[in-house]
Design a protein around this motif. Structure first.
Motif, mmCIF file in Angstrom:
data_model
loop_
_atom_site.group_PDB
_atom_site.id
_atom_site.type_symbol
_atom_site.label_atom_id
_atom_site.label_comp_id
_atom_site.label_asym_id
_atom_site.label_seq_id
_atom_site.Cartn_x
_atom_site.Cartn_y
_atom_site.Cartn_z
ATOM 1 N N HIS A 118 0.642 -1.249 0.029
ATOM 2 C CA HIS A 118 -0.079 0.124 0.188
ATOM 3 C C HIS A 118 0.805 1.396 0.059
ATOM 4 C CE1 HIS A 118 -1.488 -2.815 2.932
ATOM 5 N NE2 HIS A 118 -2.645 -3.208 2.024
ATOM 6 N N ASN A 176 -8.282 -12.833 -0.417
ATOM 7 C CA ASN A 176 -8.341 -12.546 0.892
ATOM 8 C C ASN A 176 -9.641 -13.332 1.597
ATOM 9 O OD1 ASN A 176 -6.737 -10.354 0.804
ATOM 10 N ND2 ASN A 176 -8.219 -8.807 0.430
ATOM 11 N N ILE A 195 -6.729 4.507 9.106
ATOM 12 C CA ILE A 195 -7.118 3.302 9.537
ATOM 13 C C ILE A 195 -5.815 3.160 10.548
ATOM 14 C CG2 ILE A 195 -7.518 1.009 9.438
ATOM 15 C CD1 ILE A 195 -8.243 1.485 6.410
ATOM 16 N N CYS A 233 -15.570 -0.714 -0.202
ATOM 17 C CA CYS A 233 -14.291 0.193 -0.314
ATOM 18 C C CYS A 233 -14.427 0.433 -2.005
ATOM 19 C CB CYS A 233 -13.087 -0.264 0.181
ATOM 20 S SG CYS A 233 -12.803 0.116 1.911
ATOM 21 N N ASP A 241 -8.763 -0.471 -3.665
ATOM 22 C CA ASP A 241 -8.281 -1.566 -3.198
ATOM 23 C C ASP A 241 -7.330 -1.580 -2.009
ATOM 24 O OD1 ASP A 241 -9.301 -3.557 -4.653
ATOM 25 O OD2 ASP A 241 -7.601 -4.294 -5.793
ATOM 26 N N HIS A 242 -6.518 -0.764 -2.054
ATOM 27 C CA HIS A 242 -5.659 -0.795 -0.937
ATOM 28 C C HIS A 242 -6.208 -0.669 0.520
ATOM 29 C CE1 HIS A 242 -5.258 3.539 -0.193
ATOM 30 N NE2 HIS A 242 -5.629 3.536 -1.455
ATOM 31 N N GLU A 243 -7.410 0.272 0.432
ATOM 32 C CA GLU A 243 -8.299 0.204 1.703
ATOM 33 C C GLU A 243 -8.556 -0.959 2.127
ATOM 34 O OE1 GLU A 243 -9.862 4.797 0.925
ATOM 35 O OE2 GLU A 243 -11.353 3.282 1.323
ATOM 36 N N LEU A 244 -9.325 -1.699 1.098
ATOM 37 C CA LEU A 244 -9.722 -3.197 1.525
ATOM 38 C C LEU A 244 -8.786 -4.037 1.998
ATOM 39 C CD1 LEU A 244 -12.364 -4.952 1.030
ATOM 40 C CD2 LEU A 244 -11.431 -5.592 -0.875
ATOM 41 N N HIS A 245 -7.423 -3.972 1.351
ATOM 42 C CA HIS A 245 -6.218 -4.923 1.933
ATOM 43 C C HIS A 245 -6.007 -4.576 3.291
ATOM 44 C CE1 HIS A 245 -5.033 -7.287 -1.697
ATOM 45 N NE2 HIS A 245 -5.519 -6.081 -2.419
ATOM 46 N N ARG A 246 -5.839 -3.105 3.456
ATOM 47 C CA ARG A 246 -5.482 -2.451 4.753
ATOM 48 C C ARG A 246 -6.514 -3.128 5.833
ATOM 49 N NH1 ARG A 246 -2.943 1.745 7.129
ATOM 50 N NH2 ARG A 246 -2.392 0.917 9.028
ATOM 51 N N LEU A 247 -7.680 -3.018 5.792
ATOM 52 C CA LEU A 247 -8.551 -3.420 6.645
ATOM 53 C C LEU A 247 -8.663 -5.076 6.803
ATOM 54 C CD1 LEU A 247 -11.690 -1.336 5.312
ATOM 55 C CD2 LEU A 247 -10.645 -1.035 7.675
ATOM 56 N N ASN A 248 -8.434 -5.698 5.581
ATOM 57 C CA ASN A 248 -8.182 -7.117 5.695
ATOM 58 C C ASN A 248 -7.230 -7.527 6.434
ATOM 59 O OD1 ASN A 248 -9.968 -9.327 4.175
ATOM 60 N ND2 ASN A 248 -7.881 -9.993 4.075
#
Lengths: 667, 248
Positions: A95, A272, A510, B164, B167-174
């Motif tokens: 990221h 995921n 976050i 989201c 994509d990177h927000e999703l990865h981060r949350l994941n």
């Protein structure tokens, strides 16, 4: 890849020369084994690194405390091991640039062993990362850290089963107390390639093996690279362009498009999901629960620190306590040291050196010993020791990230999303480190504003300590006024920059918050020791060179000339005594050196109430320190940095002048 | 109007083509497959649902046709979400949704949309055309799936899905284990959202919190009374801050 690799290159000096992987010769017999320590942010990597190597890398109870790669060694039997401490990593799908540093390091150094640190409190999160890393097919060892904390929560982790499932050695440890280090060392010798029972389905597996077959034979980690390629990892493109022939590249792109098309953009979710299922099933097998009530207290304290009603008073309380300890204890310490250590030495030397020139060179107003050694050790060191102990306790407790919860909305107003809060909050520790963490921001606008604000009116830990001590000599109201002025300047600067720079994509906020824990006294003392040691190591030579420079300026008459030249600005406009010119010159060398001169001025009664405030505001904003400028140049480029430094210096003088006039109306 | 189901399929195909920026009649034939029937195609044209260009090569939806196609697509993709999220189906979603799209009334579609918390994407990641309910964003019926922002402090809920855009927000949350199926507890809403998930506390901004949709579950909602009492001490704080909790 050049640019992305560059970031890793900067971070440590023992970099291997970059050669295209495909062209590399077969490696000769290894001299030493490479171990890369990796894990989630705040999972105890640095502590384990320290335990293994006996080196010291700053440990703190918050994410992002390690921003650079650090290197050390240890011996075990006949083998020499080279260990790398790395910044935190969430997953190999990248990221932000700081995570890229870690991936690049793994891909370049091709470690013999990956040491994955798992925070037992964050088992599931860590297992997701473990799944990701196992797919690299590098021999691995897992260290489960902080098991004492989970034990208190009533959770037991069955490490033997985890080892069975993943096929890699698992070691339990309490890194802070150094427990488990020897077991870990022998486990590193037995590191093995893990296995993962995740089935991504036929289509994806086919896609992965198609891409894999298209990658050059010599490329490492082809399986993982293929998976990342399928996910369209934005940071992978350059790497592939550098390492894969063009015609293959097109074929890879076609395969990726085909698979992406099949999953209709849902590939990431599917992967995921599969991984999450694996994590859940593993967790179920290795967690044993027991009823326990401990942890409530820490949870309550954490919640109080974050709430508006309690959090703000707690923050104020911490500041007030720090203020009184720094002002009173440090002052007392400084006076005692002066009387015991310096006064006799000065007297002795005075009698010993009869020649006026050398006498002045050593113990005159700008003497190497007076300004250099005594300034650093007697004036600055006591203040920093007291301040660092307090700051390190806060770090160890895990208080600092909670500030990001409290301050988010304020930052929102000046165009900064939550992501820039942690870098700014860390700026109160070390501005250089904070600027490094600003790298994590993906939006250029926010990165610029954050870098600017960190460099401008935000005082770093030594500055806060020294400012507190200096203002404490004229009273707490001066302290309150000064810090309100600095806060206002930051806010207004933020607002102006927000208006000037055009809007772009916002970062999201976050932030994982660490568990509040009791400070470990030994760890705090050790950290304070290292911070002071590093300060002396860096600052003492700087202080002495600065003293020699000042001495030369003084002897050649240049100092006097510049005082005459700057007198209208310093004396008339800012209302400060001309002696301040000394301090302003010293600021460029080392901020603490200037502070020690100002503190001396204040002790000799050369600064009144208003002058103290103006002097502190001015020196806080005046030119960033050298190390800090270096980092800004790396991140924003020369042009931008020169502009920043120039603007800051001019503005600081103007603000100090206006502040002087304003304050004179009231006092 | 006969052949209404078949016509719907042609409109749906035209909508897909529009999303992929395709317009030629040959491509429409390919999209429909072997069953392509001139009769139904002409019926679409006669009903003024689609229009053919002068050279007879390209075909596009008319305003009327687009409106109808939009309704079908919306129903179809919401149905997929419903089957995927609520029923937990992962196979045969497409077939189920195809049947479904012809049966539901617009009002029912809106209800489903509201229940699901106005999702923006189908399980395959295709955009769901927003309906009136989304635009007003009013929760007219008591929805089972709500935004995290609508949860009370102290309540626990299961994550239904995460909306989201990036994509990177999703990865981060994941990476932090915030994903469908896990339980999260809301600790604080002001100045930032703080949730507990798998043993760790995570601070979020309003936008991310709003993008996380959770199930309202009875057994966890009952803890509310206890939580509400606590709320006056922790979290949201004094009354003046309440208005700042703007949920969009």
């Amino acid at each position: 890849m050049k640019e992305t690799l560059g970031s890793a290159e900067k971070s440590h000096s023992h970099q291997m020369p970059l050669a295209p992987v495909a062209a590399e010769l077969p490696t000769p017999r290894k001299v030493s084994q490479k171990v890369i320590v990796t894990g989630l942010p705040n999972s105890g990597k640095s502590q384990i690194f320290n335990n293994l190597t006996g080196e010291y890398s700053i440990v703190a109870n918050y994410p992002l405390s390690t921003v650079c790669v650090k290197q050390g060694q240890f011996r075990m039997g006949d083998e020499q091991y080279e260990v790398y401490d790395t910044p935190g990593l969430y997953c190999l799908f990248i990221h932000s640039e700081d995570e890229l540093v870690v991936r690049d390091l793994i891909f370049q150094e091709k470690p013999d062993v990956l040491l994955l640190c798992i925070d037992a409190n964050l088992l599931k999160q860590s297992l997701a990362l473990a799944a990701d890393l196992i797919e690299l097919q590098i021999p691995m060892v897992i260290a489960i850290n902080a098991i004492d904390e989970t034990a208190r929560k009533g959770l037991w982790i069955d490490s033997a089963t985890l080892s069975q499932i993943t096929g890699v050695p698992v070691v339990e440890s309490i890194a802070i107390k150094g427990i488990g280090t020897n077991k870990l060392k022998s486990a590193i010798q037995k590191a093995r390639v893990g296995s993962l029972s995740i089935h991504y389905g036929d289509i994806m597996t086919r896609g992965i093996s198609t891409v894999e077959s298209l990658l050059p034979e010599a490329l490492p980690y082809k399986h993982k690279t293929s998976m990342l390629a399928l996910l369209n990892d934005p940071f992978l493109d350059n790497y592939l362009i550098d390492n894969v022939p063009e015609e293959q590249l097109q074929k890879i792109q076609d395969t990726v498009d085909e698979i992406q098309d099949y999953f209709k953009g849902n590939l990431a979710r599917t992967i995921n999901h599969k991984r999450a299922e694996w994590v859940d099933s593993v967790t179920e097998k290795i967690i044993r629960r027991q009823v326990a009530f401990a942890g409530r207290v820490s949870e309550t304290i954490a919640r109080m620190c974050r709430s508006v009603v309690f959090g703000v008073p707690i923050l104020m309380g911490i500041i007030v306590i720090t203020y009184f300890l720094v002002v009173n204890v440090a002052d007392w310490l400084s006076k005692r040291l002066d009387a015991i250590l310096w006064a006799p030495v000065q007297e002795y030397l005075n009698a010993l050196i009869p020649y006026p020139f050398w006498n002045e060179f050593f113990i005159g107003q700008y003497g190497v010993l007076t300004l250099g050694v005594a300034g650093a050790i007697l004036t600055v060191l006591p203040i920093l020791s007291v301040y660092f102990i307090l700051y390190n306790i806060l770090e160890d407790v895990g208080y600092i990230p909670n500030l990001s919860v409290l301050s988010r909305r304020v930052f929102d107003k000046i165009g900064l999303s939550g992501a820039s809060i942690m870098p700014m909050v860390l700026g109160f520790g070390c501005k250089t480190m904070a600027t490094l963490t600003a790298k994590t921001l993906t939006s250029p606008k926010e990165r610029y504003i954050t870098t600017f604000l960190i460099a401008f009116a935000l005082p770093c830990a030594p500055q806060i300590g020294l400012n507190m001590s200096l203002l404490g000599k004229v009273g707490i109201t001066a302290f309150i006024i000064t810090f309100s002025v600095l806060a206002t300047i930051e806010a207004v600067t933020g607002l102006i920059l927000n208006k000037i720079i055009k809007e772009d994509d916002k970062n999201c906020f976050i932030q994982a918050l660490p568990a509040i824990r009791m400070p470990n006294l030994k760890a705090v003392i050790k950290k304070t020791y290292y911070r002071l040691f590093w300060f002396l190591e860096e600052a003492l030579p700087a202080f002495m060179y600065a003293a020699i420079a000042m001495f030369t300026l003084d002897k050649t008459g240049l100092l006097k000339a510049s005082k005459v030249f700057l007198q209208p600005v310093v004396e008339r406009f800012m209302g400060l005594p001309t002696e301040m010119v000394d301090a302003l010159i010293l600021v460029i060398a080392r901020r603490e050196a200037a502070a020690s001169v100002i503190i001396k001025m204040s002790e000799n009664g050369h600064l009144n109430y208003v002058q103290s405030i103006v002097a502190v505001v001015l020196t806080t904003m005046f030119v960033p320190c050298m190390a800090h400028i270096g980092i800004i140049v790396k991140q924003q480029g020369w042009k931008s940095t020169v502009f920043m430094v120039f603007t800051m210096t001019i503005t600081s003088v103007i603000i100090a002048g206006i502040l002087n006039k304003l304050l004179l109306l009231f006092f | 109007m006969k052949n209404s189901v078949e016509i719907d399929e042609y409109l749906e195909a035209l909508w897909h083509m529009k999303e992929d920026a395709k317009t030629s009649i040959t491509e429409l034939k390919a999209e429909i497959g072997d069953n392509f029937s001139k009769e139904i195609f002409y019926e679409c044209l006669n009903d003024n649902l689609a229009a053919v260009s002068d050279d007879d090569k390209t075909v596009t939806l008319t305003t009327k046709g687009e409106e109808r196609a939009r309704r079908i697509i919306r129903a179809h993709r919401l149905a997929e979400r419903l089957l995927f999220d609520v029923m937990g189906m992962s196979k045969n979603i497409e077939e189920g949704a195809c049947e479904f799209e012809h049966m539901v009334t617009p009002a029912l579609v809106d209800s489903i949309c509201t229940m699901l918390g106005h999702p923006k994407e189908s399980p395959q990641g295709l955009p769901i055309p927003p309906g009136e309910c989304c635009e007003n964003a009013t929760t007219t019926i008591e929805s089972s799936v709500i935004h995290l922002t609508e949860l009370e402090i102290g309540q626990t809920a299961r994550v239904a899905y995460v909306n989201c855009r990036k994509d990177h927000e999703l990865h981060r949350l994941n990476g932090l284990q915030i994903r469908p199926g896990v339980y999260i507890k809301l600790h604080q809403t002001y100045p930032s959202f703080v949730i507990e998930c798998e043993g760790s506390n995570i601070a979020l901004d309003d936008e991310i919190a709003n993008n996380i949709c959770v199930w309202r579950e009875k057994k966890y909602m009952s803890k509310t009374n206890d939580a509400v009492k606590k709320r006056s001490i922790f979290g949201r704080g004094i009354g003046i801050f309440k208005k700042c909790r703007n949920v969009n």
